[in-house]
Scaffold this motif. Structure first.
Motif, mmCIF file in Angstrom:
data_model
loop_
_atom_site.group_PDB
_atom_site.id
_atom_site.type_symbol
_atom_site.label_atom_id
_atom_site.label_comp_id
_atom_site.label_asym_id
_atom_site.label_seq_id
_atom_site.Cartn_x
_atom_site.Cartn_y
_atom_site.Cartn_z
ATOM 1 N N ASP A 66 31.907 29.425 27.076
ATOM 2 C CA ASP A 66 31.111 29.381 28.092
ATOM 3 C C ASP A 66 29.756 28.814 28.155
ATOM 4 N N GLN A 67 29.649 27.995 27.218
ATOM 5 C CA GLN A 67 28.016 27.248 27.571
ATOM 6 C C GLN A 67 28.356 26.029 28.325
ATOM 7 N N ARG A 68 27.441 25.509 29.079
ATOM 8 C CA ARG A 68 27.280 24.347 29.774
ATOM 9 C C ARG A 68 26.922 23.402 29.015
ATOM 10 N N LEU A 69 27.542 22.279 29.509
ATOM 11 C CA LEU A 69 27.328 20.900 28.911
ATOM 12 C C LEU A 69 26.865 20.029 29.887
ATOM 13 N N GLU A 70 26.093 19.001 29.215
ATOM 14 C CA GLU A 70 25.882 17.738 29.967
ATOM 15 C C GLU A 70 26.393 16.588 29.708
ATOM 16 N N VAL A 71 27.526 16.229 30.268
ATOM 17 C CA VAL A 71 28.493 14.981 29.934
ATOM 18 C C VAL A 71 28.309 13.907 30.948
ATOM 19 N N CYS A 72 27.818 12.683 30.392
ATOM 20 C CA CYS A 72 27.549 11.107 30.997
ATOM 21 C C CYS A 72 28.832 10.250 30.399
ATOM 22 N N VAL A 73 29.533 9.899 31.401
ATOM 23 C CA VAL A 73 30.600 8.990 31.196
ATOM 24 C C VAL A 73 30.226 7.662 31.822
ATOM 25 N N ALA A 74 30.688 6.389 31.142
ATOM 26 C CA ALA A 74 30.422 5.387 31.698
ATOM 27 C C ALA A 74 31.778 4.643 31.952
ATOM 28 N N LEU A 75 32.251 4.548 33.019
ATOM 29 C CA LEU A 75 33.443 3.933 33.329
ATOM 30 C C LEU A 75 33.703 2.391 33.227
ATOM 31 N N PRO A 76 34.776 1.935 32.360
ATOM 32 C CA PRO A 76 35.069 0.777 32.151
ATOM 33 C C PRO A 76 34.887 -0.374 33.351
ATOM 34 N N GLU A 77 34.646 -1.575 33.084
ATOM 35 C CA GLU A 77 34.641 -2.500 34.015
ATOM 36 C C GLU A 77 33.637 -2.189 35.047
ATOM 37 N N ASN A 78 32.555 -2.018 34.780
ATOM 38 C CA ASN A 78 31.371 -1.844 35.671
ATOM 39 C C ASN A 78 31.648 -0.969 36.636
ATOM 40 N N GLY A 79 32.402 0.375 36.239
ATOM 41 C CA GLY A 79 32.782 1.566 37.237
ATOM 42 C C GLY A 79 31.450 2.344 37.340
ATOM 43 N N GLY A 80 30.417 2.222 36.613
ATOM 44 C CA GLY A 80 29.160 2.979 36.824
ATOM 45 C C GLY A 80 29.140 4.080 35.887
ATOM 46 N N THR A 81 28.199 4.907 35.959
ATOM 47 C CA THR A 81 27.984 6.190 35.116
ATOM 48 C C THR A 81 28.187 7.341 35.921
ATOM 49 N N ARG A 82 28.742 8.576 35.465
ATOM 50 C CA ARG A 82 28.747 9.733 36.324
ATOM 51 C C ARG A 82 28.401 10.778 35.149
ATOM 52 N N THR A 83 27.606 11.679 35.693
ATOM 53 C CA THR A 83 27.164 12.786 34.717
ATOM 54 C C THR A 83 27.803 14.180 35.288
ATOM 55 N N PHE A 84 28.199 14.983 34.488
ATOM 56 C CA PHE A 84 28.902 16.126 34.997
ATOM 57 C C PHE A 84 28.102 17.360 34.166
ATOM 58 N N ARG A 85 28.305 18.599 34.643
ATOM 59 C CA ARG A 85 27.730 19.986 33.793
ATOM 60 C C ARG A 85 28.781 20.589 33.585
ATOM 61 N N PRO A 86 29.900 20.592 32.862
ATOM 62 C CA PRO A 86 30.947 21.486 32.784
ATOM 63 C C PRO A 86 30.683 22.656 31.904
ATOM 64 N N ILE A 87 31.556 23.449 32.007
ATOM 65 C CA ILE A 87 31.531 24.668 30.787
ATOM 66 C C ILE A 87 32.588 24.616 29.970
ATOM 67 N N VAL A 88 32.197 25.024 28.641
ATOM 68 C CA VAL A 88 33.173 24.847 27.662
ATOM 69 C C VAL A 88 34.250 26.039 27.559
ATOM 70 N N THR A 89 35.515 25.938 27.728
ATOM 71 C CA THR A 89 36.599 26.800 27.898
ATOM 72 C C THR A 89 37.380 27.202 26.612
#
Length: 142
Positions: free
Chosen positions: A43-66
């Protein structure tokens, strides 16, 4: 829609688990999840930043641990706006094998209306999973 990748790593689940939970070092080895902040606790919130390959850019998510069951499963769930719009359930599974080996399964299930419009992003995400898995294998086996 589900993405699922897996590979065998010549290391015990405990060693791989230690690497996966050392969020502060992801930038050293992980080409896909380039930043991960928070606590791996239910139930803890994370901050996850992913870098998509091939210059797909980055995305940041704030999911909750399940799920956080050492040293076997770490999972989180994130949503974009509302669950019916877009949601993802991300899972790392470590399956012990003989002789100190581990089958690492990395998957994510996507649901919601926007899923059908995210083809390229999901393709790049799948490639990111593979790149991360290979980097994890290299780090765990060194």
């Amino acid at each position: 829609m589900q993405l699922r990748t897996e590979l065998e790593i010549l290391a015990a689940p405990e060693k791989i688990w230690e690497i996966l939970l050392d969020f502060g070092r992801y930038q050293e080895w992980n080409p896909f999840i380039v930043s991960l902040k928070g606590e791996a606790q239910m139930d803890q919130r994370l901050e996850v930043c992913v870098a998509l390959p091939e210059n797909g850019g980055t995305r940041t998510f704030r999911p909750i641990v399940t799920s956080c069951e050492a040293p076997l499963t770490l999972a989180w769930r994130g949503e974009l706006g509302f669950p019916w719009l877009f949601a993802g359930h991300h899972v790392f599974e470590l399956h012990p094998l003989s002789e100190g080996r581990t089958r690492f399964v990395h998957s994510e299930s996507f649901t919601g209306l926007l899923t059908r419009f995210m083809g390229r992003t999901l393709t790049l995400t799948g490639r990111g999973f593979v790149y991360m898995n290979q980097a994890l294998k290299k780090r765990a086996e060194s």
